[in-house]
Structures are given as C-alpha cells and as structure tokens.
Design a protein around this motif. Sequence first.
Motif, PDB file in Angstrom:
ATOM      1  N   GLY A  98       0.801  -1.220   0.000  1.00  0.00           N
ATOM      2  CA  GLY A  98       0.000   0.000   0.000  1.00  0.00           C
ATOM      3  C   GLY A  98       0.835   1.272   0.000  1.00  0.00           C
ATOM      4  N   GLY A  99       2.150   1.126  -0.138  1.00  0.00           N
ATOM      5  CA  GLY A  99       3.003   2.303  -0.239  1.00  0.00           C
ATOM      6  C   GLY A  99       3.535   2.839   1.077  1.00  0.00           C
ATOM      7  N   VAL A 100       3.336   2.102   2.157  1.00  0.00           N
ATOM      8  CA  VAL A 100       3.840   2.534   3.463  1.00  0.00           C
ATOM      9  C   VAL A 100       5.301   2.110   3.556  1.00  0.00           C
ATOM     10  N   ASP A 101       6.206   3.090   3.609  1.00  0.00           N
ATOM     11  CA  ASP A 101       7.633   2.768   3.631  1.00  0.00           C
ATOM     12  C   ASP A 101       8.073   2.262   5.006  1.00  0.00           C
ATOM     13  N   ALA A 102       9.267   1.716   5.050  1.00  0.00           N
ATOM     14  CA  ALA A 102       9.785   1.103   6.280  1.00  0.00           C
ATOM     15  C   ALA A 102       9.833   2.084   7.442  1.00  0.00           C
ATOM     16  N   ASP A 103      10.093   3.359   7.186  1.00  0.00           N
ATOM     17  CA  ASP A 103      10.138   4.353   8.256  1.00  0.00           C
ATOM     18  C   ASP A 103       8.778   4.584   8.906  1.00  0.00           C
ATOM     19  N   HIS A 104       7.715   4.252   8.201  1.00  0.00           N
ATOM     20  CA  HIS A 104       6.358   4.424   8.730  1.00  0.00           C
ATOM     21  C   HIS A 104       5.786   3.123   9.291  1.00  0.00           C
ATOM     22  N   ARG A 105       6.598   2.068   9.302  1.00  0.00           N
ATOM     23  CA  ARG A 105       6.190   0.774   9.863  1.00  0.00           C
ATOM     24  C   ARG A 105       7.017   0.528  11.123  1.00  0.00           C
ATOM     25  N   GLN A 106       6.443   0.792  12.261  1.00  0.00           N
ATOM     26  CA  GLN A 106       7.118   0.555  13.541  1.00  0.00           C
ATOM     27  C   GLN A 106       6.419  -0.622  14.205  1.00  0.00           C
ATOM     28  N   ILE A 107       6.897  -1.800  13.861  1.00  0.00           N
ATOM     29  CA  ILE A 107       6.215  -3.034  14.262  1.00  0.00           C
ATOM     30  C   ILE A 107       7.123  -3.851  15.166  1.00  0.00           C
ATOM     31  N   VAL A 108       6.546  -4.304  16.269  1.00  0.00           N
ATOM     32  CA  VAL A 108       7.249  -5.124  17.253  1.00  0.00           C
ATOM     33  C   VAL A 108       6.425  -6.381  17.463  1.00  0.00           C
ATOM     34  N   VAL A 109       7.106  -7.516  17.561  1.00  0.00           N
ATOM     35  CA  VAL A 109       6.437  -8.754  17.947  1.00  0.00           C
ATOM     36  C   VAL A 109       7.141  -9.263  19.197  1.00  0.00           C
ATOM     37  N   VAL A 110       6.358  -9.576  20.228  1.00  0.00           N
ATOM     38  CA  VAL A 110       6.920 -10.151  21.448  1.00  0.00           C
ATOM     39  C   VAL A 110       6.337 -11.553  21.599  1.00  0.00           C
ATOM     40  N   LEU A 111       7.233 -12.521  21.771  1.00  0.00           N
ATOM     41  CA  LEU A 111       6.813 -13.915  21.895  1.00  0.00           C
ATOM     42  C   LEU A 111       6.970 -14.379  23.337  1.00  0.00           C
ATOM     43  N   HIS A 112       6.031 -15.206  23.763  1.00  0.00           N
ATOM     44  CA  HIS A 112       6.068 -15.797  25.106  1.00  0.00           C
ATOM     45  C   HIS A 112       5.138 -16.997  25.113  1.00  0.00           C
ATOM     46  N   GLY A 113       5.005 -17.626  26.258  1.00  0.00           N
ATOM     47  CA  GLY A 113       4.125 -18.792  26.362  1.00  0.00           C
ATOM     48  C   GLY A 113       4.556 -19.896  25.412  1.00  0.00           C
ATOM     49  N   ALA A 114       3.575 -20.554  24.794  1.00  0.00           N
ATOM     50  CA  ALA A 114       3.848 -21.682  23.909  1.00  0.00           C
ATOM     51  C   ALA A 114       4.593 -21.270  22.632  1.00  0.00           C
ATOM     52  N   ALA A 115       4.659 -19.953  22.328  1.00  0.00           N
ATOM     53  CA  ALA A 115       5.373 -19.472  21.144  1.00  0.00           C
ATOM     54  C   ALA A 115       6.871 -19.314  21.394  1.00  0.00           C
ATOM     55  N   THR A 116       7.310 -19.436  22.634  1.00  0.00           N
ATOM     56  CA  THR A 116       8.704 -19.188  23.002  1.00  0.00           C
ATOM     57  C   THR A 116       9.722 -19.965  22.155  1.00  0.00           C
ATOM     58  N   PRO A 117       9.557 -21.266  21.935  1.00  0.00           N
ATOM     59  CA  PRO A 117      10.575 -22.001  21.169  1.00  0.00           C
ATOM     60  C   PRO A 117      10.731 -21.537  19.716  1.00  0.00           C
ATOM     61  N   ALA A 118       9.807 -20.765  19.210  1.00  0.00           N
ATOM     62  CA  ALA A 118       9.875 -20.322  17.812  1.00  0.00           C
ATOM     63  C   ALA A 118      11.128 -19.505  17.525  1.00  0.00           C
ATOM     64  N   VAL A 119      11.740 -18.915  18.543  1.00  0.00           N
ATOM     65  CA  VAL A 119      12.909 -18.052  18.332  1.00  0.00           C
ATOM     66  C   VAL A 119      14.228 -18.810  18.461  1.00  0.00           C
ATOM     67  N   LEU A 120      14.181 -20.118  18.637  1.00  0.00           N
ATOM     68  CA  LEU A 120      15.410 -20.906  18.727  1.00  0.00           C
ATOM     69  C   LEU A 120      16.157 -20.903  17.393  1.00  0.00           C
ATOM     70  N   SER A 121      17.478 -20.864  17.461  1.00  0.00           N
ATOM     71  CA  SER A 121      18.292 -21.019  16.253  1.00  0.00           C
ATOM     72  C   SER A 121      18.091 -22.440  15.740  1.00  0.00           C
ATOM     73  N   ASP A 122      18.483 -22.667  14.495  1.00  0.00           N
ATOM     74  CA  ASP A 122      18.361 -24.019  13.936  1.00  0.00           C
ATOM     75  C   ASP A 122      19.143 -25.027  14.779  1.00  0.00           C
ATOM     76  N   ALA A 123      20.346 -24.636  15.221  1.00  0.00           N
ATOM     77  CA  ALA A 123      21.176 -25.551  16.015  1.00  0.00           C
ATOM     78  C   ALA A 123      20.498 -25.897  17.339  1.00  0.00           C
ATOM     79  N   ALA A 124      19.925 -24.896  18.010  1.00  0.00           N
ATOM     80  CA  ALA A 124      19.245 -25.138  19.286  1.00  0.00           C
ATOM     81  C   ALA A 124      17.973 -25.953  19.074  1.00  0.00           C
TER      82      ALA A 124
END
Length: 174
Positions: free
Chosen positions: A78-104
């Motif tokens: 829609g034409g919204v540039d990266a400077d106008h997208r201030q998006i944060v995702v915080v993971l916790h609970g059952a989503a926690t393992p999603a941030v593991l590296s491939d090795a972990a």
Amino acid sequence: MKTLVIALSLAASLAASPSFAQAVSGFGGFKPLPEAGEQPDPSRIYRVIFDVSQGGADDRPLKGLDRVARLVNMLAAGGVDADHRQIVVVLHGAATPAVLSDAAWTARGKGDANPNSALIRSLIAAGVQVRLCGQAMAGNGIAQADLEAGVSVDLAALMTVIHLQQAGYALVVN
C-alpha cells in the motif's frame, strides 16, 4: 466505469509491485482488494505490537508470526515505507521455542531446522523488532546463545506490551 478501470489498474500494479513481493518474501500472503475500505495510508505511522503466545506444529511457521508478515506485506504493498512501519512482535508462552536457532532447535530434538527461522530473519530484515519474554526464556531453559540472531530479550512480555501501549502502539493479540 472509470473508477473500475482505475481500481483494476491499481490491483495489477500492487500484485506486480516489487515492494509487495519483497517486504517479507515467502510469508504473509494476502490478496489485494483495492475496492475494499480501510486501505493502508502511506502518510500514517503504523505503531503496532503483536503479542504472540500461541504455539504451533513443529514443522511449520507459527500462524502469529505469519500474521505479522501479512501486515508488513499489506503496508508495503500500500506504499507505506519502512520508516512508517514501527512493528514489534513479542513472543512468550507456547510461542517461546519459535525463536530458537536451527542448532538449538535440532539439539532439542525438534527436527533438522526451525521452521520459524527464515520467517524471523525476513521479519527482522523488513524492520520488525522480534523480542522474547525473558521470563518465558528462563522458564523454558533457553540461553541467549540459543536464539536466532537479531532476537532481543526483554524482562517480560508484560513490560513490553505495557510500555509500547503507553507509547501509542496498537496491540494485536495472537
């Protein structure tokens, strides 16, 4: 008739737009609907925090993370540039393992590679801040060295959500 031609032209250009294809490539697919209401506004700053606590199958990316990618892709298309997208995702609970590296991920016997890794790298490359609840990290026995590169750790998802909402971020719960 003229409006229909313009709408169809816009739809074709959005579908072919490099920003649409490249914002978070391979994830967050959506169908442009230029005739629908509430379209992205390139002049608006989008401050959004996604609270992702739902886990998922060990063989595909979390739906909550794909939803983040969908928003990034819709905004970019829609034409919204990266400077106008201030998006944060915080993971916790059952989503926690999603941030593991491939090795972990592999060391924990979950498979050869974390299906979330490529998505997390793409989100970070698109300017999304990916954060992990430190309390969930500790509770799951995860060390900082176990995390996908670029993931930051906050004291608690509770603090992250409270602070960002007080700073004007819209909350999306997954």
